[in-house]
Design a protein around this motif. Structure first.
Motif, mmCIF file in Angstrom:
data_model
loop_
_atom_site.group_PDB
_atom_site.id
_atom_site.type_symbol
_atom_site.label_atom_id
_atom_site.label_comp_id
_atom_site.label_asym_id
_atom_site.label_seq_id
_atom_site.Cartn_x
_atom_site.Cartn_y
_atom_site.Cartn_z
ATOM 1 N N TYR A 170 54.334 -24.229 -24.794
ATOM 2 C CA TYR A 170 53.846 -23.040 -25.467
ATOM 3 C C TYR A 170 52.352 -22.863 -25.204
ATOM 4 O O TYR A 170 51.668 -23.778 -24.741
ATOM 5 C CB TYR A 170 54.159 -23.046 -26.963
ATOM 6 C CG TYR A 170 53.651 -24.239 -27.747
ATOM 7 C CD1 TYR A 170 52.387 -24.238 -28.313
ATOM 8 C CD2 TYR A 170 54.467 -25.351 -27.944
ATOM 9 C CE1 TYR A 170 51.934 -25.320 -29.042
ATOM 10 C CE2 TYR A 170 54.028 -26.434 -28.681
ATOM 11 C CZ TYR A 170 52.764 -26.411 -29.235
ATOM 12 O OH TYR A 170 52.312 -27.484 -29.955
ATOM 13 N N ASP A 198 60.495 -18.580 -32.728
ATOM 14 C CA ASP A 198 59.438 -19.015 -31.816
ATOM 15 C C ASP A 198 58.369 -19.861 -32.506
ATOM 16 O O ASP A 198 57.239 -19.947 -32.027
ATOM 17 C CB ASP A 198 58.769 -17.823 -31.115
ATOM 18 C CG ASP A 198 59.391 -17.540 -29.750
ATOM 19 O OD1 ASP A 198 60.387 -18.219 -29.427
ATOM 20 O OD2 ASP A 198 58.906 -16.671 -29.031
ATOM 21 N N SER A 220 56.947 -23.361 -33.090
ATOM 22 C CA SER A 220 57.028 -24.562 -32.270
ATOM 23 C C SER A 220 56.458 -25.769 -32.999
ATOM 24 O O SER A 220 55.554 -25.647 -33.831
ATOM 25 C CB SER A 220 56.271 -24.374 -30.952
ATOM 26 O OG SER A 220 56.815 -23.310 -30.211
ATOM 27 N N SER A 266 61.370 -25.600 -30.452
ATOM 28 C CA SER A 266 61.074 -24.214 -30.816
ATOM 29 C C SER A 266 62.321 -23.617 -31.434
ATOM 30 O O SER A 266 63.420 -23.785 -30.896
ATOM 31 C CB SER A 266 60.663 -23.396 -29.589
ATOM 32 O OG SER A 266 59.496 -23.916 -28.995
ATOM 33 N N THR A 270 59.276 -31.624 -28.226
ATOM 34 C CA THR A 270 58.824 -30.250 -28.428
ATOM 35 C C THR A 270 60.040 -29.430 -28.831
ATOM 36 O O THR A 270 61.028 -29.389 -28.110
ATOM 37 C CB THR A 270 58.223 -29.655 -27.145
ATOM 38 O OG1 THR A 270 57.108 -30.450 -26.745
ATOM 39 C CG2 THR A 270 57.751 -28.231 -27.392
#
Length: 305
Positions: free
Chosen positions: A67, A196, A198, A192, A190
């Protein structure tokens, strides 16, 4: 600073002209040329992420970039050692405004010339520091679809618009099913979610095992928990990390700081008699999606010490 793989410039050249990169580059250039602020912000957000992924791919030690804010931190702090450049991006608010553009009906405001100036400063700094002239292909100028001269770029650009039309058509048949991505190694993750939002988490060795105290000595294990998460688009109410090992549990609260994105490197001391060998950490964030509604984002990692 990072170390580059052999023939890094050739790899950068190939990646810059790949459809997944050059498409967004031309979108940014056209948005800039026409003064289209709303798409400029979201396309620039994506382009910055792509630059971070490119540099990660040519580094000898690859970093997981997924991101925009993570990419800014990686490029400005690790690649360039220029945290002051990262502050310029923070002041522009490209990442938070990009998210707002995707998830709200509010109009974004941004100084296009300043945004392009800061982005091009980023590109030129990388080019000069690492001798990667191929990256200059991503310098943003006022360019529209009609005035491009390079066939390879033009074909990619046209390919992108064909794909964009297809995607737009597909969006008309919108499905409300959540789309969650979750990429992780054992010691980092990671994630998400469909909004969106994260969450990046990594567990590293800190001081390691050491003895604490003078008279009542106690063996401790010092680790570092790295956590990156947004604190702007959806207000986080809480963030906690739960360490587990052989049935033992230790809960650590992660403080919430009021800024666009929070990056926390938190040292944690664990009782070595209870925590040694393989340790798992579950990080749970609770954020608001309405006046009385909250949502949870969660991920678990592990590492052997």
């Amino acid at each position: 600073m990072i170390s580059l793989k052999p023939n890094a410039n050739a790899t950068v050249n190939k990646l810059c002209y790949s459809d997944s990169v050059i498409a967004f580059y031309y979108s940014v250039c056209e948005d800039y040329a026409n003064g289209y602020i709303q798409p400029f912000v979201t396309n620039m957000q994506t382009l910055i992420t792509k630059v971070g992924i490119i540099m990660s791919n040519v580094a000898t030690k690859k970093v997981n970039i997924s991101y925009c804010y993570q990419s800014i931190n990686f490029l400005c702090k690790t690649v360039l050692d220029k945290p002051e450049l990262g502050k310029k991006f923070d002041q522009l608010g490209i990442n938070s405004k990009g998210n707002k553009g995707k998830h709200s009906l509010e109009n974004n405001k941004i100084d296009l010339n300043k945004a392009v100036q800061v982005f091009n400063e980023l590109i030129n700094s990388i080019v000069n520091k690492y001798n990667l002239p191929a990256l200059k292909a991503l310098l943003v100028v006022k360019k529209t679809k009609g005035n491009t001269n390079q066939n390879k770029q033009q074909q990619s650009y046209q390919s992108y618009y064909g794909e964009l039309t297809k995607q737009t058509s597909q969006k008309n048949n919108y499905s409300s099913a959540p789309k969650i991505s979750h990429k992780h190694a054992k010691d980092e993750s990671t994630i998400s979610d469909e909004l969106d939002v994260s969450l990046f988490v990594k567990l590293e060795k800190g001081k390691g095992y050491y003895t604490k105290g003078i008279f009542n000595k106690k063996k401790m294990l010092n680790v570092v928990l790295m956590v990156d998460f947004p604190t702007c688009d959806y207000k986080f109410k809480s963030m906690t990390a739960t360490f587990k090992c052989r049935g033992n549990t230790f809960v650590k609260k992660i403080p919430i700081v009021d800024k666009v994105y929070q990056t926390t490197d938190m040292e944690v001391d664990l009782d070595a008699s209870l925590f040694s060998g393989n340790i798992t950490v579950t990080v749970v964030g609770i954020y608001k999606i309405g006046v009385f509604k909250t949502k949870q984002i969660k991920t678990t990692i592990s590492k052997t010490f």
